[in-house]
Scaffold this motif. Structure first.
Motif, PDB file in Angstrom:
ATOM      1  N   SER B  36       0.840  -1.205   0.000  1.00 12.22           N
ATOM      2  CA  SER B  36       0.000   0.000   0.000  1.00 12.22           C
ATOM      3  C   SER B  36       0.869   1.246   0.000  1.00 12.22           C
ATOM      4  O   SER B  36       2.018   1.225   0.459  1.00 12.22           O
ATOM      5  CB  SER B  36      -0.939  -0.001   1.219  1.00 12.22           C
ATOM      6  OG  SER B  36      -0.198   0.016   2.412  1.00 12.22           O
ATOM      7  N   ASP B  37       0.304   2.331  -0.507  1.00 16.38           N
ATOM      8  CA  ASP B  37       0.994   3.615  -0.538  1.00 16.38           C
ATOM      9  C   ASP B  37      -0.088   4.698  -0.536  1.00 16.38           C
ATOM     10  O   ASP B  37      -1.246   4.427  -0.873  1.00 16.38           O
ATOM     11  CB  ASP B  37       1.864   3.722  -1.798  1.00 16.38           C
ATOM     12  CG  ASP B  37       2.920   4.816  -1.682  1.00 16.38           C
ATOM     13  OD1 ASP B  37       2.995   5.485  -0.632  1.00 16.38           O
ATOM     14  OD2 ASP B  37       3.670   5.004  -2.658  1.00 16.38           O
ATOM     15  N   TYR B  38       0.282   5.909  -0.150  1.00 18.32           N
ATOM     16  CA  TYR B  38      -0.717   6.971  -0.085  1.00 18.32           C
ATOM     17  C   TYR B  38      -0.089   8.327  -0.325  1.00 18.32           C
ATOM     18  O   TYR B  38       1.141   8.477  -0.271  1.00 18.32           O
ATOM     19  CB  TYR B  38      -1.450   6.946   1.261  1.00 18.32           C
ATOM     20  CG  TYR B  38      -0.598   7.339   2.448  1.00 18.32           C
ATOM     21  CD1 TYR B  38       0.263   6.436   3.048  1.00 18.32           C
ATOM     22  CD2 TYR B  38      -0.661   8.638   2.964  1.00 18.32           C
ATOM     23  CE1 TYR B  38       1.036   6.800   4.142  1.00 18.32           C
ATOM     24  CE2 TYR B  38       0.105   9.008   4.061  1.00 18.32           C
ATOM     25  CZ  TYR B  38       0.951   8.082   4.644  1.00 18.32           C
ATOM     26  OH  TYR B  38       1.717   8.446   5.725  1.00 18.32           O
ATOM     27  N   THR B  40       0.679  11.897   0.900  1.00 21.71           N
ATOM     28  CA  THR B  40       0.831  12.546   2.208  1.00 21.71           C
ATOM     29  C   THR B  40       0.054  13.864   2.283  1.00 21.71           C
ATOM     30  O   THR B  40      -0.184  14.371   3.374  1.00 21.71           O
ATOM     31  CB  THR B  40       2.324  12.830   2.490  1.00 21.71           C
ATOM     32  OG1 THR B  40       2.868  13.574   1.394  1.00 21.71           O
ATOM     33  CG2 THR B  40       3.105  11.543   2.664  1.00 21.71           C
TER      34      THR B  40
END
Lengths: 210, 228
Positions: B36-38, B40
């Motif tokens: 997962s990544d998002y 900021t």
């Protein structure tokens, strides 16, 4: 993608390096040239990668007795250590997370020169102290999911050693070899998020000498 | 005599020194690897509503195809449960999707991987490396096709920020394009097994894991209070 090294070519160079010098020196002096083949048990120290004792290794040595006490020669050994890491969530970066288990494999192949000094030159029992120095090839692989990631590289290698040889017969043509060692390699590798900068190992070897 | 000794030793060394022992791959679990990544910059605590389509995009199809059977609905149901647990409210009516703060799109890739080169990676350093047959060989090839295959599953979850819809519409009216930001991405990937129930459970577990490793998702208390 890093250029990959042919293991066959690397082994051929290492074998030539290991064998040709003693062979050239040994013309007509067979009793002063001896070889050793060992099974090896090795444990990496504090790398945080595959710090688990492993039995998948061997050691090869060719040595020439330059005096009754001193011998010099060449060596090559290899070892693989494995370690399973259970499923966990890893922070790959400040925003990236990866949840997986891992099967880690640390392969090392050092080779170079060696010297040894006999502490006691008995008929059947010959304890010695020695040291090895040279180059080390390392490949660390992290397997996870359907694939994995690896890193490999070269470094310098140094290893003090303490051991003994036992010869059942007086002619010392065939005997047994036992040694304990510590080594340090300067290799730098990184897989997934575990980087290794320099690596120590301890272990022991049991084998035959002829 | 010495040469025989040397040759014996050389042969032994060459044969053995290329041995890199494989680990026990059976120890690896069959659970999917979840990534997962998002963004900021995204204020996940400020979003209130989301729209989740009732179908999954099958990416592997040659044409856009949507997976809508009970298995797909089961996965969508798990995504909905996780989003609701984060404090977001689902807008179920497609006519009202423009009112949602977030859009959640689910995609699925079923892939068959064909291996035609004998199965060994090019960095292979094991016993059957071509170098085992002599250091003069520079590689290997198959004069005839040799294949095997394995299947993999990948489920992709993407969360898009719809709160900029008005700005996007104005940009569109002005002839400019306004790209839709994907503020959260998660994937669950692994081997596909012969048992469909097992595959479904692995995918559902993957959805659950994607949310549990993304603790930043969810409405904040302050947002809930101001909404009320």
């Amino acid at each position: 993608m890093k250029p990959r090294i042919s293991f066959g070519k690397m082994m051929a160079c290492a074998a030539a390096f290991l064998l040709l010098t003693p062979a050239a020196q040994a013309q007509g002096r067979a009793e002063e040239l001896h070889f050793t083949v060992d099974w090896q048990m090795n444990a990496p120290l504090s790398t945080g990668f595959a710090d688990k004792i492993g039995v998948w290794g061997m050691n090869f040595e060719g040595a020439y007795d330059v005096t009754s006490r001193w011998s010099v020669g060449l060596f090559l050994n290899f070892h693989t250590n494995h370690r399973y890491i259970g499923r966990q969530t890893l922070a790959l970066s400040p925003t990236e997370s990866l949840t997986t288990d891992q099967q880690r494999s640390a392969y090392q192949l050092p080779f170079g020169v060696q010297a040894a000094y006999k502490l006691y030159d008995g008929t059947h029992f010959k304890p010695y102290v020695g040291a090895k120095a040279g180059a080390a090839f390392v490949r660390n692989t992290t397997y996870y999911g359907t694939g994995g990631t690896y890193d490999e590289g070269w470094g310098f290698y140094i290893a003090p050693e303490l051991g003994f040889r036992v010869y059942p017969s007086k002619d010392c043509r065939f005997g047994f070899h036992v040694a304990g060692y510590y080594n340090y390699m300067t290799n730098r590798t990184a897989t997934l998020l575990d980087g290794i900068d320099g690596q120590s190992n301890v272990g022991f070897r049991v084998g035959v000498t002829f | 005599m010495i040469m025989k000794k040397v040759l014996f030793f050389a042969g032994l060394l060459l044969a053995m020194a290329s041995c890199e022992k494989d680990p026990d791959f059976d120890e690896l679990s069959c659970d999917l690897v979840v990534y997962s990544d998002y963004d900021t910059e995204a204020a996940f605590g400020a979003y209130a509503t989301y729209f989740l389509p009732d179908s999954i995009l099958d990416v592997a199809s040659h044409e856009a195809r949507y997976w809508k059977d009970e298995n797909a609905l089961s996965i969508i149901g798990e995504v909905e449960r996780q989003m609701d647990a984060c404090g977001y409210t689902r807008i179920a009516d497609p006519e009202k999707k423009a009112e949602a703060d977030l859009g959640v799109q689910v995609s699925y890739v079923s892939q068959t991987n064909h291996v035609t080169t004998g199965g060994y990676p090019s960095y292979w350093g094991g016993w059957w490396d071509y170098g085992f047959w002599g250091p003069w060989w520079g590689g290997w090839y198959y004069p005839y096709p040799v294949t095997y295959s394995y299947d993999t599953n990948t489920l992709i979850l993407e969360m898009v920020d719809l709160t900029g819809a008005d700005a996007a519409q104005q940009a569109g009216d002005a002839g400019e394009s306004h790209r839709l930001p994907v503020i959260w991405y998660a994937s669950a990937h692994g081997y596909q097994y012969g048992n469909n129930r097992v595959n479904m459970q692995l995918l559902l577990d993957g959805v659950s894991q994607a949310f549990s490793q993304s603790a930043y998702l969810g409405r904040t208390e302050a947002s809930n209070t101001s909404a009320n």
